[in-house]
Structure formats: structure tokens, C-alpha cells
Design an enzyme around this catalytic site. Structure first.
Site, mmCIF file in Angstrom:
data_model
loop_
_atom_site.group_PDB
_atom_site.id
_atom_site.type_symbol
_atom_site.label_atom_id
_atom_site.label_comp_id
_atom_site.label_asym_id
_atom_site.label_seq_id
_atom_site.Cartn_x
_atom_site.Cartn_y
_atom_site.Cartn_z
ATOM 1 N N TYR A 149 0.834 -1.204 0.000
ATOM 2 C CA TYR A 149 0.000 0.000 0.000
ATOM 3 C C TYR A 149 0.869 1.255 0.000
ATOM 4 O O TYR A 149 2.006 1.242 0.488
ATOM 5 C CB TYR A 149 -0.958 0.011 1.199
ATOM 6 N N HIS A 162 3.276 -7.013 4.491
ATOM 7 C CA HIS A 162 3.754 -7.390 5.822
ATOM 8 C C HIS A 162 2.576 -7.666 6.744
ATOM 9 O O HIS A 162 1.451 -7.236 6.504
ATOM 10 C CB HIS A 162 4.641 -6.285 6.420
ATOM 11 N N HIS A 164 1.790 -7.397 10.970
ATOM 12 C CA HIS A 164 2.238 -6.937 12.282
ATOM 13 C C HIS A 164 1.997 -8.032 13.311
ATOM 14 O O HIS A 164 0.915 -8.637 13.341
ATOM 15 C CB HIS A 164 1.474 -5.689 12.700
#
Length: 244
Positions: A149, A162, A164
Site C-alpha cells: 500500500y 507485511h 504486524h
């Protein structure tokens, strides 16, 4: 007369220099506004700080570790299975620890009021999950591979895909946060968050390993991502400053 008893406080091994990102990193513009400007103050950890709240099985729901379920339909995107172990600095499993994840959907958009870029929300994907590690420190999540993004940090800036991760000890004061990346992402070279890690070996520990053995035929790709909380092989941890 007996010899006086020597009081020895517990000490934790220090992680190798260069493992964690600096609090202020020139390439990551948000740190200039958010990093501490004064010396840090060590606060005492009293009983409240080290014993609560309870983060046990009662907080885990039926679909909390499967982000593809619990909705009216199937989410869009590539289904993936993410597994790993939570380990201490000596390689021993950390049992019964709460592990949480949050992520963008397959189009690279978070279900967050601050995320307004024109990629559609997925009504069948919330992007958040949680689970507890088992007796061997293992965890498993089923989810969707997130998309990249834009994030306006620099010209034509895009965050690599990714997830988190947040891991807890026995209390909120023992929370650590990291990010998991995917192998061979073309956006690594221009991402200041990834490149803020000084040590190249530590940086590589943020990249998951593709796991063909755990991949399920005609269903989901699998990736392995171990998290080590301290020591020579420690994972990279951060102050959570990403805008999502």
C-alpha cells in the site's frame, strides 16, 4: 554471625548492537515527530505492572486465529497459513503467550478509519487475529496474504507486504511488536522501515520462510516465522509508529 545476604536483581542479556531500529531514522519521516526528545525514565514495575491482566484462553474466540472465517463469505486473495514458535534467548519455548496479528487485506487496505486510499475494503476480512502459544511455543494463523500500500513517506512510496505481530508476557508492560515480511519482495530496497534495521542478519530475520511441507494442496500456501524475544538471534522489535 552469618554473612549478610547479597541481593541480586535479575539481569537480561542485551541484544546485539544493530538489531533494533533507532528511535529517530532520517528516512522514516514520522520518527522525527514521534521519537523521545528527553532521556527515558525507568518506571518501577510493581505488582500491577507484572501480574495482570490475565491473557489466557478465556480471551480467545473460536475463529480468532483463522481470519478467513467468521464472515458471510470467503475473503478475497491468496489464502496463507503462518506458523512459528515464540522462543526465549536460549531457544526455549515461551508457553501460553498471547500472540496478536493485524494486517491489510489483499488489496493493501486496512479496516481503519485513517486508511482512505482507493482500494476496496473486503466485507469478509477484518485483518486482526489472536491466539495462544502451545506447550512448545507454537502458534498458527490462517489468513490472506496482504497487499502493498502507498504511505506518502517519500516519492512513490509503497510499503512491502507485511503482517504486524504483537507478543505478550504475563502483562501489558511485557508487550513486544514486530513485522513479518515475505520472501523476495521487490519493495524492500526503498522501504525505510525495513532498512532502518542496521544489521543485515537481523533484517533477514524479519522475512518469513516459505514452507512447502505445511502448504496445503489446493488450499493455502504456508510460511514459517519464528520470534525470539532476546539474545544473539533476537527478532527485531519496534516502537509501533506505522500509521496503521
Amino acid at each position: 554471625m552469618s554473612a549478610p545476604v547479597e541481593l541480586r536483581l535479575p539481569r537480561y542479556r542485551r541484544d546485539p548492537e544493530g538489531t533494533h531500529p533507532p528511535l529517530d531514522y532520517a528516512g522514516y519521516r514520522s520518527t522525527a515527530l514521534r521519537h523521545p526528545k528527553e532521556p527515558l525514565i525507568v518506571l518501577p514495575h510493581l505488582l500491577t505492572e507484572v501480574t495482570g491482566p490475565a491473557l489466557g484462553p478465556g480471551r480467545i474466540g473460536e475463529f480468532d486465529n483463522d481470519l478467513t472465517k467468521g464472515h458471510a463469505g470467503e475473503p478475497q486473495g491468496q489464502r496463507i497459513i503462518v506458523t512459528g514458535r515464540l522462543l526465549d534467548g536460549d531457544g526455549r519455548p515461551i508457553r501460553d503467550s498471547l500472540v496478536e496479528i493485524w494486517q491489510a487485506n489483499a488489496g493493501g487496505r486496512y479496516r481503519h478509519t485513517g486508511d482512505r486510499w482507493p482500494s476496496p475494503l473486503d466485507p469478509n476480512f477484518d485483518g486482526a487475529g489472536r491466539t495462544l502459544t502451545d506447550s512448545e511455543g507454537r502458534y498458527t494463523f490462517t489468513t490472506i496474504k496482504p497487499g502493498a500500500y502507498p504511505w506518502k513517506n517519500h516519492d512513490n512510496a509503497w510499503r512491502p507486504a507485511h503482517i504486524h505481530f504483537s507478543v505478550f508476557g504475563s502483562a501489558f508492560t511485557q508487550r513486544l511488536v514486530t513485522q513479518m515480511y515475505f520472501p523476495e519482495d521487490p519493495l524492500f530496497s526503498q522501504d525505510p522501515i525495513f532498512n532502518s534495521i542496521p544489521d543485515e542478519k537481523a533484517r533477514q530475520r524479519m522475512i518469513a520462510r516459505f514452507d512447502l511441507d505445511r502448504t496445503e494442496a489446493e488450499w493455502a500456501l504456508a510460511f514459517q516465522f519464528d520470534i525470539v524475544v532476546r539474545g544473539r538471534e533476537a527478532s527485531v522489535f519496534e516502537d509501533e509508529e506505522d500509521e496503521h
